[in-house]
Design a protein around this motif. Sequence first.
Motif, PDB file in Angstrom:
ATOM      1  N   CYS A   1       0.865  -1.187   0.000  1.00  0.00           N
ATOM      2  CA  CYS A   1       0.000   0.000   0.000  1.00  0.00           C
ATOM      3  C   CYS A   1       0.895   1.229   0.000  1.00  0.00           C
ATOM      4  O   CYS A   1       1.682   1.421   0.935  1.00  0.00           O
TER       5      CYS A   1
ATOM      6  N   SER B   1       0.246   3.552   3.247  1.00  0.00           N
ATOM      7  CA  SER B   1       0.531   3.091   4.608  1.00  0.00           C
ATOM      8  C   SER B   1       1.804   2.274   4.735  1.00  0.00           C
ATOM      9  O   SER B   1       2.360   2.149   5.819  1.00  0.00           O
TER      10      SER B   1
ATOM     11  N   TYR C   1       0.735  -6.667   1.480  1.00  0.00           N
ATOM     12  CA  TYR C   1      -0.425  -7.552   1.363  1.00  0.00           C
ATOM     13  C   TYR C   1      -0.070  -8.728   0.468  1.00  0.00           C
ATOM     14  O   TYR C   1       0.345  -8.555  -0.683  1.00  0.00           O
TER      15      TYR C   1
ATOM     16  N   PHE D   1      -7.594  -4.430  -1.332  1.00  0.00           N
ATOM     17  CA  PHE D   1      -6.890  -3.296  -1.945  1.00  0.00           C
ATOM     18  C   PHE D   1      -7.752  -2.662  -3.031  1.00  0.00           C
ATOM     19  O   PHE D   1      -8.665  -3.303  -3.576  1.00  0.00           O
TER      20      PHE D   1
ATOM     21  N   GLU E   1      -6.304   3.557  -6.106  1.00  0.00           N
ATOM     22  CA  GLU E   1      -6.536   4.894  -5.578  1.00  0.00           C
ATOM     23  C   GLU E   1      -6.208   5.969  -6.608  1.00  0.00           C
ATOM     24  O   GLU E   1      -5.140   5.947  -7.233  1.00  0.00           O
TER      25      GLU E   1
ATOM     26  N   THR F   1      -3.686   0.715  -2.944  1.00  0.00           N
ATOM     27  CA  THR F   1      -3.807   1.119  -1.543  1.00  0.00           C
ATOM     28  C   THR F   1      -4.794   0.213  -0.820  1.00  0.00           C
ATOM     29  O   THR F   1      -5.679  -0.379  -1.434  1.00  0.00           O
ATOM     30  N   ASN F   2      -4.657   0.130   0.485  1.00  0.00           N
ATOM     31  CA  ASN F   2      -5.647  -0.559   1.306  1.00  0.00           C
ATOM     32  C   ASN F   2      -6.949   0.247   1.245  1.00  0.00           C
ATOM     33  O   ASN F   2      -6.957   1.444   1.530  1.00  0.00           O
ATOM     34  N   GLN F   3      -8.036  -0.422   0.867  1.00  0.00           N
ATOM     35  CA  GLN F   3      -9.293   0.294   0.663  1.00  0.00           C
ATOM     36  C   GLN F   3      -9.858   0.854   1.960  1.00  0.00           C
ATOM     37  O   GLN F   3     -10.197   2.036   2.040  1.00  0.00           O
TER      38      GLN F   3
ATOM     39  N   ASN G   1      -7.482   4.289   1.500  1.00  0.00           N
ATOM     40  CA  ASN G   1      -8.250   4.947   0.453  1.00  0.00           C
ATOM     41  C   ASN G   1      -9.523   5.582   1.007  1.00  0.00           C
ATOM     42  O   ASN G   1      -9.817   6.754   0.751  1.00  0.00           O
TER      43      ASN G   1
END
Length: 731
Positions: free
Chosen positions: A444, A447, A451, A462, A465, A493-495, A499
């Motif tokens: 990500c 952050s 993952y 994910f 973004e 990105t991590n949703q 995000n």
Amino acid sequence: MKGLFISLIVLSPFVVTGQASLPASWSFTIANYPNGWTTLGTGFYTGSGNTPPSCRFDNTGDWLQIYFAAAAGPVSYFITGNNFSGGTFELMESVNGTMWTTLNSFTTSMPVAPIQFIAQPNAASRYLRFFYTAKLNGNVGIDDVNIATAPAGPQQEINITYASNAVLTGGSCWFSSPVSLTTPVQFTVENSGTVNTLNLASVSISGTNAPDFSVSVFPSSVAAASTGNMVIDFTPSGPGTRVATLMVTNNDADESAYILNLYGAGGGFATEPISAPVNLSFSNVKSYRLKVYWSAASTPPDGYIVLRRDDGPVTDAPADGVAYDVGDAVGASKVAYVGNDLSYWANNIGANSNYHFAVFSWNGPAPYTNYFESSPLSGNVLSSGSMQPSSYYSSISTAAPTFVDDLTALINPHTDNYYSNYGPRMVSLFWSRDTSDGDKVITCVYSGENYIFSEPLQWNVFSREHTYCHSWMPTYPGSAGPEYSDYFNLYPTNQANANAIRSNYPLGEISGTPTFTYLGCSFGLDINGRAVFEPRDDQKGDAARSLFYMATCYNTTTQNWSFPDPISTTILYGQDQNLLKKWHFEDPPDAREIAKNDFIDSLQGNRNPFIDSVNYACYIDFRTMGKIAGPAIPCESSTIGASENYLNVPGLTLWPNPTGGIFTIYCQTKSNESIEIRVLDMNGRTVYAQNANAVPGNNALSLDLCQISSGLYTIQLISSDGVVNGRLFLQ
């Protein structure tokens, strides 16, 4: 770790494969695949199919394979297309799982409503495979697959199994025993006919090491629909691979001579290869990818394993008996390739960076694998620096009053690669990295979370973004244009924790305690009391350059792409461009971002000019998209110039900084010695070098760089203590 051969699983001390019993069917309603059913790259359509869910194929190379135990009757299935057209999707059959022939082929559009097809496999086939041979447009769904049992005939039918798993005639079996000791290996002889008795006339063993194998139990006949036991005693006369061929002569009409290839590992391991491969070479060396080649060892082994290291020569070696997957760690190295090819593509590459490789030979499947470890083939390669075409910016001048419009015209229009293709193109080919158990890992960007996933990446944890938020775009809420899918603006990105938290808030620096933190990113109030999202430091410069690019690429006389201010009726302020410019210079393009610029250029046919030339950002007012004449460079960078001390050595100070060319380096050393001074440009190329004599304690070293063009440079001091780096701005 998984085994090197997917056709074998370890059932100590033997290696066998699972398969489905007929009749066999699956409607894709259970989480675990039935025995004998395997897939690669497929997922599920939870809301569609003949009876939802159904199996989804959405990339070239996705497959669903069924391995079954006996002659099959008709196979039926329902198929549906989701905008499928122009590609090739096939149902294929195989006797051995290696050589395939086509039963059904689909190359035109498919209806949305599922339609049933029926095919009849060859009596000798034991494998069926649904295969997305070539994707052009759309996806395919398969549902309610059923394989009937072939009608029982009067003839006897031989089948030899080991631990309830068939070993087809011509197949191979591995097992082991201590040298000079006997280990019994038990097989089952099946007669799948329903009328006649299977008569076994003889069994014979031949081949190089035939004396090491003997048959101690053997049935002379097997009644219809019954079984009998066969035992082979293995007594290796020496270490390493012992090879023989077993032939069972019987009255099966089409398999009267049933043959098994026997491989015994004396002492536990296969015979070690006698040499390593030779002639390591590299081709297609780019900033983001390269190909590694080698020539076969003098006596070709069963395969090769490549270890890679990015911070120095490979000094590790694989361990005998261990099966490695790509991505597994071996000491400080990573497994980069396993197989019997003589080349592979190396990804996860950065510009102007050194990569080290070692290639080892091996023989035998796990757990009998034996590696030639003493002297592997090793070498290294330097990836390409920036692949920017030499004349790409020849039409651009910061002195021109049309500078901003000229940049826009240069980078737009470009090739649209589509938002839906971001996974197979950017994730699979650039962002993802190999990790253990054959999986992939992606980071990500906001952050720093790593993952792990099995390809292809499913967009649930994910997301893709938009750094320049979708709602900021003048074309919002539309999502079909090239601005929505521009790869320079999209990042993984991590949703939920990055995000969604960022939402459509501006990027900024938080003052005080954040209201939300997830690893390296946070959300809170800046020094002015405005809510902002702060990404981790490694992404700040990258994010700034993406925002600069989007505003410049798509701004026209009819669409204003300047940073919105206010952002919305609830966010009554805009994106601080001065902060972005500060980040832009504090976190300049690194090797990986330069590689990304080149890779996206290969897909879209355009570049991010703010990666290629960091000074361009200072000439644009992103609140109005007008030109700034004669800006200070670096712009909004009062804190730039502090040294970056990568090793535990004394730091340095550069003054004045920025400079017109003449400046002084203040540094400390522990002894009398010669220090090497290097000046590196943004692409990591050395543009100036000299040696200077230093004395214990404080030193003041003067340099004159007036002949070097303006821009951002790295000053590098190399001494016996290590390397220390500092940033310098030439005006």
